[in-house]
Write an enzyme that holds these catalytic residues in place. Structure first.
Site, PDB file in Angstrom:
ATOM      1  N   HIS A  82       0.844  -1.198   0.000  1.00  0.00           N
ATOM      2  CA  HIS A  82       0.000   0.000   0.000  1.00  0.00           C
ATOM      3  C   HIS A  82       0.875   1.243   0.000  1.00  0.00           C
ATOM      4  O   HIS A  82       1.882   1.310   0.699  1.00  0.00           O
ATOM      5  CB  HIS A  82      -0.902   0.025   1.234  1.00  0.00           C
ATOM      6  CG  HIS A  82      -1.723   1.278   1.324  1.00  0.00           C
ATOM      7  ND1 HIS A  82      -2.872   1.471   0.584  1.00  0.00           N
ATOM      8  CD2 HIS A  82      -1.547   2.419   2.043  1.00  0.00           C
ATOM      9  CE1 HIS A  82      -3.374   2.668   0.855  1.00  0.00           C
ATOM     10  NE2 HIS A  82      -2.595   3.269   1.727  1.00  0.00           N
ATOM     11  N   ASP A 161     -15.211   2.266   7.867  1.00  0.00           N
ATOM     12  CA  ASP A 161     -14.223   3.257   7.430  1.00  0.00           C
ATOM     13  C   ASP A 161     -14.826   4.234   6.436  1.00  0.00           C
ATOM     14  O   ASP A 161     -14.568   5.436   6.492  1.00  0.00           O
ATOM     15  CB  ASP A 161     -13.004   2.559   6.813  1.00  0.00           C
ATOM     16  CG  ASP A 161     -12.008   3.562   6.241  1.00  0.00           C
ATOM     17  OD1 ASP A 161     -11.494   4.381   7.030  1.00  0.00           O
ATOM     18  OD2 ASP A 161     -11.781   3.548   5.025  1.00  0.00           O
ATOM     19  N   ARG A 168     -15.097  12.562   8.542  1.00  0.00           N
ATOM     20  CA  ARG A 168     -13.802  13.211   8.740  1.00  0.00           C
ATOM     21  C   ARG A 168     -13.566  14.265   7.665  1.00  0.00           C
ATOM     22  O   ARG A 168     -12.998  15.327   7.931  1.00  0.00           O
ATOM     23  CB  ARG A 168     -12.672  12.170   8.721  1.00  0.00           C
ATOM     24  CG  ARG A 168     -12.639  11.263   9.959  1.00  0.00           C
ATOM     25  CD  ARG A 168     -11.740  10.061   9.739  1.00  0.00           C
ATOM     26  NE  ARG A 168     -10.369  10.468   9.466  1.00  0.00           N
ATOM     27  CZ  ARG A 168      -9.500   9.735   8.761  1.00  0.00           C
ATOM     28  NH1 ARG A 168      -9.857   8.571   8.247  1.00  0.00           N
ATOM     29  NH2 ARG A 168      -8.273  10.160   8.561  1.00  0.00           N
ATOM     30  N   SER A 183      -7.687   3.839   9.309  1.00  0.00           N
ATOM     31  CA  SER A 183      -8.397   3.833   8.028  1.00  0.00           C
ATOM     32  C   SER A 183      -7.656   2.979   7.004  1.00  0.00           C
ATOM     33  O   SER A 183      -8.242   2.113   6.352  1.00  0.00           O
ATOM     34  CB  SER A 183      -8.545   5.269   7.517  1.00  0.00           C
ATOM     35  OG  SER A 183      -9.123   5.291   6.231  1.00  0.00           O
ATOM     36  N   LYS A 187      -8.601  -1.562   5.998  1.00  0.00           N
ATOM     37  CA  LYS A 187      -8.835  -2.083   4.641  1.00  0.00           C
ATOM     38  C   LYS A 187      -7.778  -3.114   4.262  1.00  0.00           C
ATOM     39  O   LYS A 187      -8.067  -4.115   3.627  1.00  0.00           O
ATOM     40  CB  LYS A 187      -8.863  -0.933   3.635  1.00  0.00           C
ATOM     41  CG  LYS A 187     -10.026   0.035   3.851  1.00  0.00           C
ATOM     42  CD  LYS A 187     -10.191   1.011   2.709  1.00  0.00           C
ATOM     43  CE  LYS A 187      -9.116   2.078   2.673  1.00  0.00           C
ATOM     44  NZ  LYS A 187      -9.323   3.132   3.683  1.00  0.00           N
TER      45      LYS A 187
END
Length: 435
Positions: A82, A161, A168, A183, A187
């Site tokens: 990621h 999320d 947010r 967050s 995932k």
């Protein structure tokens, strides 16, 4: 249990326990807790922070709010990667076929681009027919057979999320580090891989502007991953200028293909090799960085990495020949050239400005509903440390709207700063975090 009491507890600086956090996330996901109370909690978290146990509990509660993929039927150690988002970041397109060609399965859920940062899903959809909306069964089958699959996040992957992020985004509570980390990691954990490698960007084109803030976020996420039983590593990488020489969608795909043909620019390949090393380390395939890099270089030189990319594109409905002949990809109607106003050396190249210019050309989204022009983009001819002569080409812009091209030209011209004195190109890979 009452949300009022939990808001008061956090507002006064006390830590929430695991049971309180699980109840809160479950009740918010089902609609039992209204937005105005969760907004108050988010603001309290921004002022008071969360400790490690709270952040881990929040992440796991968000992970468990929806589906959690079971990849146990796929042989081998499944490794996910990621990036926290940057300008010109096409590493997933290069890295995943390299790792898969070395026998390590990659099952990846990716997002779309928003704002000045690009998304892997948008880039892959440059291939005619390519689909990231594949069933869980097809996703698992493809990882087993091809070695790599990249899909868009399913609607029921960490739904808490999605609800939290929407709040947010409109309550000025996006930037709190525990909320960012939970967050991202909720995932990643829901995606089911055995190990996770994180590319945490720092610089003017990243969400974390300083190395210190990037490292702090990276360490929180690594601690969450390890706390959840997943082997997790991170790399801090520079985003003070765009990564590689292209920014956009089709132009980045073309550069990724060049990289898989052994012609990738050094800054981009340094990041690919750094992340690849940690992925191979996590999978138990390489002992050290030197061995990992040698194996990756060989799989590129042999053509196996490019073939793996072509097989992956074809498996998800794309045209394989566009991988081997990237000139078949669509082209923009307008090309504009930016030239150097003076002799000297490129001292700075503002990544955020280049990302914004690409977005103004149509290559990015201002909102999630915005339509992207996949042919819009920027090709950089000069980067930090390069010498330039007056009138020499600094960048080419590609677009389909003359007014948008004019706006982008000014942004790109102003993104370059020059020096009379020579200087070195910045290092791209800044730090490894493995514990």
């Amino acid at each position: 249990m009452r949300m009022y009491d939990l808001i008061l507890k956090k507002k006064e600086g006390a830590a929430l326990n695991k049971e309180e956090i699980q109840w809160m996330i479950n009740a918010f996901t089902t609609g039992e807790i209204p937005d105005y109370q969760m907004s108050a909690m988010l603001m309290a978290i921004c002022f008071q922070g969360m400790n490690h146990d709270e952040t881990l509990a929040l992440t796991l509660a968000m992970r468990d709010s929806g589906d959690v993929l079971d990849l146990s039927g796929i042989k081998g150690v499944k490794v996910d990667k990621h990036s926290t988002g940057g300008v010109g970041d096409k590493t997933s397109l290069i890295l995943t076929p390299i790792i898969a060609a070395l026998g390590v399965p990659v099952a990846k859920m990716s997002g779309r681009g928003l704002g000045h940062t690009g998304g892997t899903i948008d880039k892959l959809e440059c291939f005619e027919g390519f689909s990231t909306s594949i069933s869980e069964e097809a996703f698992l089958k493809q990882v087993s057979e091809v070695g790599v699959a990249i899909a868009g996040q399913t609607a029921n992957l960490a739904p808490a999320d999605k609800k939290l992020y929407a709040l947010r985004d409109v309550t000025a509570t996006v930037a709190e580090k525990s909320l960012i980390a939970s967050s991202i990691m909720s995932k990643k954990l829901a995606s089911g891989s055995d190990a996770i490698v994180l590319d945490v960007k720092t610089g003017n084109g990243a969400f974390m502007q300083t190395v210190e803030k990037a490292e702090e976020l990276a360490r929180i996420m690594v601690a969450i991953g390890n706390g959840a039983g997943k082997k997790t590593y991170a790399v801090i990488t520079d985003m003070s200028q765009p990564l590689g020489n292209t920014v956009g969608n089709i132009v980045e795909v073309q550069e990724a293909i060049e990289a898989l043909n052994g012609k990738g620019p050094k800054d981009l390949m340094d990041v690919v090799y750094a992340l690849g090393y940690l992925m191979l380390k996590a999978a138990g395939v390489a002992e050290d960085e030197k061995e990992a890099r040698t194996r990756m270089e060989k799989v590129i030189a042999s053509g196996k990495a490019l073939d793996k990319f072509a097989d992956f594109v074809e498996a998800q409905g794309g045209r394989k020949e566009q991988v081997y002949h990237p000139q078949l990809l669509a082209k923009a109607a307008i090309t504009e050239t930016i030239t150097a106003p003076e002799d000297g050396y490129v001292e700075a190249l503002n990544a955020m400005a280049i990302g914004t210019a690409c977005m103004s050309l149509g290559g990015g989204r201002e909102t999630k509903e915005s339509q992207i022009d996949l042919t819009a983009g920027i090709r950089l001819k000069k980067k930090i440390g390069d010498s330039v002569k007056k009138g020499e080409c600094l960048a080419e812009l590609y677009g389909n709207d003359a007014a948008k091209c004019n706006d982008a030209k000014e942004l790109v011209q102003n993104a370059f700063l020059f020096s009379k004195e020579p200087l070195d190109a910045p290092e791209t890979v800044l730090k490894y975090i493995t514990a």
